[in-house]
Design a protein around this motif. Structure first.
Motif: not given
Length: 414
Positions: A72-76
């Motif tokens: 999963t990806l953290n904030v951009g």
């Protein structure tokens, strides 16, 4: 240190080979005897801090790399949902978008949240993972009981591509036992039962313990995930906390004796009302302003339940100053389904998805601006990252202050 299969991958000139060499060299520098398999990853390295990060991710893509485990990806740096206007200008804006697109091509889930554990990414207790983002790391270790170190940019994506991580630190059971006790039993029951207490105690805990492993005692009941989220985020911001235990609450601490593994604690920190009051005051940098300019909440990202509370507190009023409410798209979809987004925005709430106000320019530039928040993490980072002075308060006081434009505080003695 590398087994034959890992050596073969590391010898390659493709993206996977580059990733394996990064993981292997990190393991060597950390003194890890071997690499271990991981079940998942949470990637913090997709937040734009400069062109080198974008070019690194694009090089992995050009080398044909793909993540080997759920990632999963953290904030951009951009709100790809279009909820909130981002003031990031070109060429930085274009490079940030290229970076986010590169991580999509690597096979990462487009979660864009600092609270993946509330978006369905919940590794099993005892499993090894490689997570970045300080609050996600401490929640994963402490509340879920999975095992991760604080993986930084860009070791996190290298671990995700290889499915391997260095075998050291909090991956090893002997390093997870508590070594000190953080006793809050001297604080008043009303204070311990209040919403305001958890970022305060988290901030104090982080400063007191640093990167040591401690166990909190004096908590009578499980306080709920949202408050444990707030405690861990504040502790990881003020200290280097990667794991905490709460006796009778967190999974590795059924009681103090178990989590101390039969040893005497190296220190006992007995939290006094005076210590808590000082920690609470330390979360504010503004002195005594007559007005506030904004409220910011959602660090870590707001849950569905926290939005329910926000709407109840607003009670249909039109706010005098904006409330910036940061969240993930997993919650945004729920807000849109039942009409809450429209109602909240009509009241003056600015919903921010995929990112947050302290990592990318969203709030107006305002010399001498005052921001109110109920987040210990926002309180820690906002002055340096946004230029606003901070007032810390409960969510209820934040909403009342937003309704009038003037700071309101409810005193609950520690």
């Amino acid at each position: 240190m590398l087994n034959p299969q890992e050596q073969a991958i590391a010898a390659g000139e493709d993206g996977a080979g580059m990733a394996m060499r990064i993981v292997a060299e990190s393991a060597r520098l950390l003194g890890a005897p071997q690499l271990i398999g991981i079940a998942s990853a949470h990637i913090d390295g997709a937040l734009y801090h400069g062109d080198s990060g974008t070019l690194f991710a694009e090089r992995l893509v050009e080398g044909g790399a793909k993540v080997a485990v759920r990632s999963t990806l953290n904030v951009g740096a951009l709100d790809l949902t279009g909820c909130s206007p981002i003031r990031l200008q070109e060429p930085q804006r274009g490079m940030a978008r290229r970076m986010m697109e590169a991580y999509r091509k690597l096979g990462c889930e487009q979660s864009w949240t600092c609270a993946p554990y509330q978006a369905g990414h919940r590794p099993l207790q005892g499993s090894d993972v490689a997570w970045g983002e300080s609050n996600a790391v401490v929640f994963c270790n402490s509340v879920l009981g999975a095992r991760t170190n604080r993986y930084g940019d860009f070791l996190d994506i290298a671990c995700a591509i290889t499915g391997r991580a260095p075998d050291y630190g909090l991956h090893r059971p002997e390093n997870r036992r508590a070594r000190l006790v953080f006793d809050v039993s001297a604080l008043s029951p009303p204070f311990l039962a209040s919403e305001i207490v958890w970022p305060v105690l988290g901030s104090l805990y982080g400063r007191e313990v640093g990167n040591a492993i401690g166990v909190v005692t004096g908590i009578a009941n499980h306080p709920g995930e949202d408050v444990l989220k707030a405690f861990g985020a504040a502790a990881a911001s003020s200290g280097a906390v990667g794991l905490f235990h709460i006796a009778g609450v967190t999974p590795e601490a059924p009681d103090v004796e178990t989590v101390l593994a039969g040893s005497e604690p190296e220190a006992v920190i007995r939290v006094t009302p005076e210590m808590a009051a000082k920690a609470r005051a330390g979360l504010s940098t503004a002195s005594t302003p007559e007005a506030i300019d904004a409220v910011a909440i959602g660090s870590p990202h707001l849950s569905d339940a926290e939005f329910d509370m926000l709407e109840r507190l607003i009670a249909g009023r039109r706010l005098a100053v904006p409330v910036y409410a940061c969240t993930g798209r997993h919650v945004l979809s729920s807000l849109e389904r039942d009409g809450r987004r429209k109602r909240l925005e009509a009241s003056g709430v600015v919903i921010v998805a995929d990112t947050c106000v302290v990592v990318t320019p969203i709030m107006p530039e305002l010399a001498g601006g005052v921001l109110m928040t109920n987040s210990g993490k926002f309180a820690h980072y906002a002055p340096g990252n946004t230029g606003y002075a901070v007032l810390y308060a409960s969510l209820a006081d934040c909403v009342e202050s937003a309704a009038t434009g003037k700071p309101t505080f409810t005193d609950i003695a520690a």
